[in-house]
Write a protein that holds these residues in place. Structure first.
Motif, PDB file in Angstrom:
ATOM      1  N   ARG A  14       0.868  -1.177   0.000  1.00 12.35           N
ATOM      2  CA  ARG A  14       0.000   0.000   0.000  1.00 12.35           C
ATOM      3  C   ARG A  14       0.904   1.225   0.000  1.00 12.35           C
ATOM      4  O   ARG A  14       1.848   1.317   0.804  1.00 12.35           O
ATOM      5  N   VAL A  15       0.622   2.145  -0.902  1.00 10.55           N
ATOM      6  CA  VAL A  15       1.438   3.350  -1.053  1.00 10.55           C
ATOM      7  C   VAL A  15       0.541   4.568  -0.876  1.00 10.55           C
ATOM      8  O   VAL A  15      -0.485   4.704  -1.546  1.00 10.55           O
ATOM      9  N   LEU A  16       0.928   5.450   0.038  1.00 16.84           N
ATOM     10  CA  LEU A  16       0.305   6.761   0.159  1.00 16.84           C
ATOM     11  C   LEU A  16       1.333   7.793  -0.291  1.00 16.84           C
ATOM     12  O   LEU A  16       2.463   7.814   0.214  1.00 16.84           O
ATOM     13  N   TRP A  47      -2.519  10.486  -2.742  1.00 21.65           N
ATOM     14  CA  TRP A  47      -2.852   9.365  -3.622  1.00 21.65           C
ATOM     15  C   TRP A  47      -2.701   8.081  -2.827  1.00 21.65           C
ATOM     16  O   TRP A  47      -1.621   7.796  -2.287  1.00 21.65           O
ATOM     17  N   ASP A  48      -3.763   7.307  -2.752  1.00 21.00           N
ATOM     18  CA  ASP A  48      -3.764   6.030  -2.033  1.00 21.00           C
ATOM     19  C   ASP A  48      -3.803   4.926  -3.087  1.00 21.00           C
ATOM     20  O   ASP A  48      -4.788   4.794  -3.823  1.00 21.00           O
ATOM     21  N   MET A  49      -2.707   4.145  -3.194  1.00 28.40           N
ATOM     22  CA  MET A  49      -2.582   3.173  -4.270  1.00 28.40           C
ATOM     23  C   MET A  49      -2.260   1.787  -3.727  1.00 28.40           C
ATOM     24  O   MET A  49      -1.413   1.647  -2.837  1.00 28.40           O
ATOM     25  N   ALA A  50      -2.954   0.786  -4.259  1.00 28.68           N
ATOM     26  CA  ALA A  50      -2.679  -0.611  -3.933  1.00 28.68           C
ATOM     27  C   ALA A  50      -1.854  -1.197  -5.068  1.00 28.68           C
ATOM     28  O   ALA A  50      -2.210  -1.052  -6.250  1.00 28.68           O
ATOM     29  N   VAL A  51      -0.761  -1.857  -4.724  1.00 30.19           N
ATOM     30  CA  VAL A  51       0.154  -2.395  -5.728  1.00 30.19           C
ATOM     31  C   VAL A  51       0.270  -3.902  -5.533  1.00 30.19           C
ATOM     32  O   VAL A  51       0.607  -4.374  -4.441  1.00 30.19           O
ATOM     33  N   ALA A  52      -0.029  -4.642  -6.579  1.00 33.72           N
ATOM     34  CA  ALA A  52       0.035  -6.104  -6.527  1.00 33.72           C
ATOM     35  C   ALA A  52       1.483  -6.579  -6.605  1.00 33.72           C
ATOM     36  O   ALA A  52       2.377  -5.833  -7.020  1.00 33.72           O
ATOM     37  N   PRO A  53       1.752  -7.839  -6.235  1.00 37.94           N
ATOM     38  CA  PRO A  53       3.124  -8.367  -6.307  1.00 37.94           C
ATOM     39  C   PRO A  53       3.750  -8.265  -7.688  1.00 37.94           C
ATOM     40  O   PRO A  53       4.973  -8.173  -7.816  1.00 37.94           O
ATOM     41  N   ASN A  54       2.928  -8.272  -8.748  1.00 36.03           N
ATOM     42  CA  ASN A  54       3.475  -8.163 -10.103  1.00 36.03           C
ATOM     43  C   ASN A  54       3.688  -6.717 -10.534  1.00 36.03           C
ATOM     44  O   ASN A  54       4.080  -6.449 -11.667  1.00 36.03           O
ATOM     45  N   LEU A  60      -5.473   2.805  -8.170  1.00 37.96           N
ATOM     46  CA  LEU A  60      -5.746   3.971  -7.340  1.00 37.96           C
ATOM     47  C   LEU A  60      -7.027   3.711  -6.568  1.00 37.96           C
ATOM     48  O   LEU A  60      -8.089   3.506  -7.151  1.00 37.96           O
ATOM     49  N   THR A  61      -6.930   3.710  -5.236  1.00 38.97           N
ATOM     50  CA  THR A  61      -8.121   3.445  -4.418  1.00 38.97           C
ATOM     51  C   THR A  61      -8.766   4.725  -3.910  1.00 38.97           C
ATOM     52  O   THR A  61      -9.953   4.731  -3.594  1.00 38.97           O
ATOM     53  N   ALA A  62      -7.987   5.815  -3.817  1.00 39.87           N
ATOM     54  CA  ALA A  62      -8.562   7.088  -3.379  1.00 39.87           C
ATOM     55  C   ALA A  62      -7.580   8.212  -3.696  1.00 39.87           C
ATOM     56  O   ALA A  62      -6.362   8.000  -3.755  1.00 39.87           O
ATOM     57  N   LEU A  63      -8.127   9.409  -3.920  1.00 39.62           N
ATOM     58  CA  LEU A  63      -7.317  10.618  -4.083  1.00 39.62           C
ATOM     59  C   LEU A  63      -8.029  11.715  -3.306  1.00 39.62           C
ATOM     60  O   LEU A  63      -9.132  12.143  -3.677  1.00 39.62           O
TER      61      LEU A  63
END
Length: 486
Positions: free
Chosen positions: A85-87, A146-153, A158-161
């Motif tokens: 998870r990246v903010l 920016w709230d971003m979910a990043v998969a292993p690949n 983008l889940t929220a801004l």
């Protein structure tokens, strides 16, 4: 890392400073801000209305060049069972620049911050860029998060801004962040594993980077300057992937809404690819026919002279970058070829004009809000403003670098230096049809000066060059190939 220090007499230092200032002025750049714009900036800071959402409990931090005060981005990342998870908090510059005023007009004229040896010429007044708008450590600041979910690949969603208040816990330089990664810091480990996943995805989608050593000109605090040659650190590349990912998420928002401003670049044409392939083969490191040029560039080791020359030659593949606005239908060619995906500049609003508008646009699109009319009206005129600004800044940066390089060699006329030929092509005929004397582009090993040298030699070869002239005021260096280097 190689560092070359420039030590000057009082008279030479004064000449250098005057020449650098003249180069900036010649390009239309100035540190002085119009009084009306400064007054408006101070008033905007006093009247700033911070966002209502509070994210000050998130332990953001910043990673920037040492000594930076104009901090656009703050990061928080954690590994999860689903990847990361990246903010990513981006400075709330739109909150400080009223549309249509003197400050807005001046930022449109400037276009971007210029980083010159004599100092930074900022896009925004210091009261914004180095204080109220900068994501400085231990200060509560407004931001677009920016709230971003990043998969292993490496795939990102983008889940929220949101606009929110944030507080960075600390400001790290690149070497400090790298030292923490080397020591096993969990935050940096998460950032690095994320970076590896994103680079692997970049390779799969056909992205490419022109990974040349950087030459940085810096004052040393005593009236002297130094030129530092360095290759970006691993953690620096990881950090850059966060910004790149955010720009790709912004582009997807814009394309879905059929309104936006993309950073585009065409794929290299067949002629450019064919010529580059011939250069690579001629330098003894052929480009395999079944390998994408991005993967080939990643395989190069720029510490080897021939491969450094190949990397310089690859610059011919990275041409035609532009800002492409659209409103009503997406552009026919939305991709930035080096990114190998649609991409938008949105993470550096303190330093680049277009990002201010891109942030407002993306926030509206992510939250199903109406796009402000002022933003829509700006889209078609921003590309020309950025083109003019980029051209002016590039001219000033090149002229200032030429001046500092001439200063480094001004007391060493007649001496011989070892160099690498990075471009062995001879200059073409001039406008009147006459042919100049043969010369090639060389890179001195120390100091890391780049210039043309009279004579002929193949790309990638080592040569000795003699300094015949180094004129500070004109930023002119005259070199001559003497003998091949041993």
């Amino acid at each position: 890392m190689r560092q070359s220090y420039l030590r000057l007499s009082h008279e030479a230092a004064a000449e250098l400073r005057d020449s650098l200032d003249a180069a900036a002025a010649s390009a239309g750049l100035s540190a002085e801000y119009p009084e009306a714009a400064l007054t408006e900036a101070v008033a905007a800071v006093a009247a700033y209305d911070p966002p209502q959402q509070d994210l000050t409990d998130v332990p953001f931090l910043t990673i920037d060049p040492e000594g930076s005060t104009d901090l656009d981005q703050a990061l928080w990342i954690e590994a999860t069972a689903q990847g990361w998870r990246v903010l990513y908090a981006i400075a709330d510059v739109p909150g400080f620049v009223p549309d249509g005023g003197a400050l807005d007009a001046e930022t449109r004229r400037r276009g971007e911050t210029a980083y010159l040896p004599q100092g930074r010429l900022p896009l925004h007044p210091a009261v914004i860029s180095e204080d109220a708008g900068s994501l400085l450590a231990d200060q509560v600041r407004g931001a677009y998060v920016w709230d971003m979910a990043v998969a292993p690949n490496g795939d990102a969603t983008l889940t929220a801004l949101t606009r929110a208040t944030v507080r960075s816990r600390e400001q790290l330089s690149y070497p400090e962040a790298q030292a923490r990664l080397d020591a096993g810091d969990p935050f940096m480990a998460a950032l690095h594993s994320f970076g590896e996943a994103r680079r692997a995805q970049e390779e799969r989608r056909g992205g490419a980077n022109l990974d040349l050593p950087e030459h940085e000109v810096e004052p040393d605090g005593s009236g002297a300057y130094k030129i530092t040659s360095r290759v970006p650190l691993v953690i620096e590349q990881d950090n850059a992937q966060v910004s790149l990912m955010t720009g790709m998420c912004a582009a997807q928002l814009m394309l879905a809404a059929n309104v936006g401003l993309l950073r585009t670049m065409p794929a290299p044409d067949e002629g450019s690819l064919r010529r580059f392939r011939a250069v690579a083969a001629g330098l003894g490191h052929p480009w395999p026919a079944d390998m994408h040029y991005g993967a080939y560039l990643r395989s190069l080791d720029v510490s080897h002279p021939q491969q450094l020359a190949i990397m310089h030659a690859a610059g011919s593949l990275f041409r035609g970058a532009a800002y492409t606005p659209f409103d009503g239908a997406p552009p026919e060619a939305p991709e930035q070829a080096a990114v190998a995906a649609p991409y938008a500049h949105t993470t550096a609003p303190l330093r680049r004009l277009v990002d201010r508008f891109a942030l407002i646009l993306a926030h509206a699109q992510a939250n199903a809000e109406a796009i402000p009319q002022a933003v829509r009206a700006a889209l078609p005129v921003l590309p020309e403003a950025m083109k003019a600004a980029t051209s002016a800044v590039a001219a000033a940066e090149r002229a200032c670098l030429d001046i500092v390089e001439a200063s480094l060699l001004s007391s060493r006329v007649g001496e011989s230096f070892e160099a690498i030929v990075v471009d062995g092509r001879l200059p073409g005929a001039s406008a009147d049809g006459s042919k100049p004397a043969p010369s090639v582009k060389v890179q001195l090993l120390d100091p890391p000066v780049s210039a043309r040298a009279a004579g002929q030699a193949d790309s990638g070869t080592r040569v000795n060059v003699v300094v015949e002239e180094a004129a500070i005021a004109e930023g002119r260096i005259t070199l001559r190939i003497s003998t091949p280097a041993r």
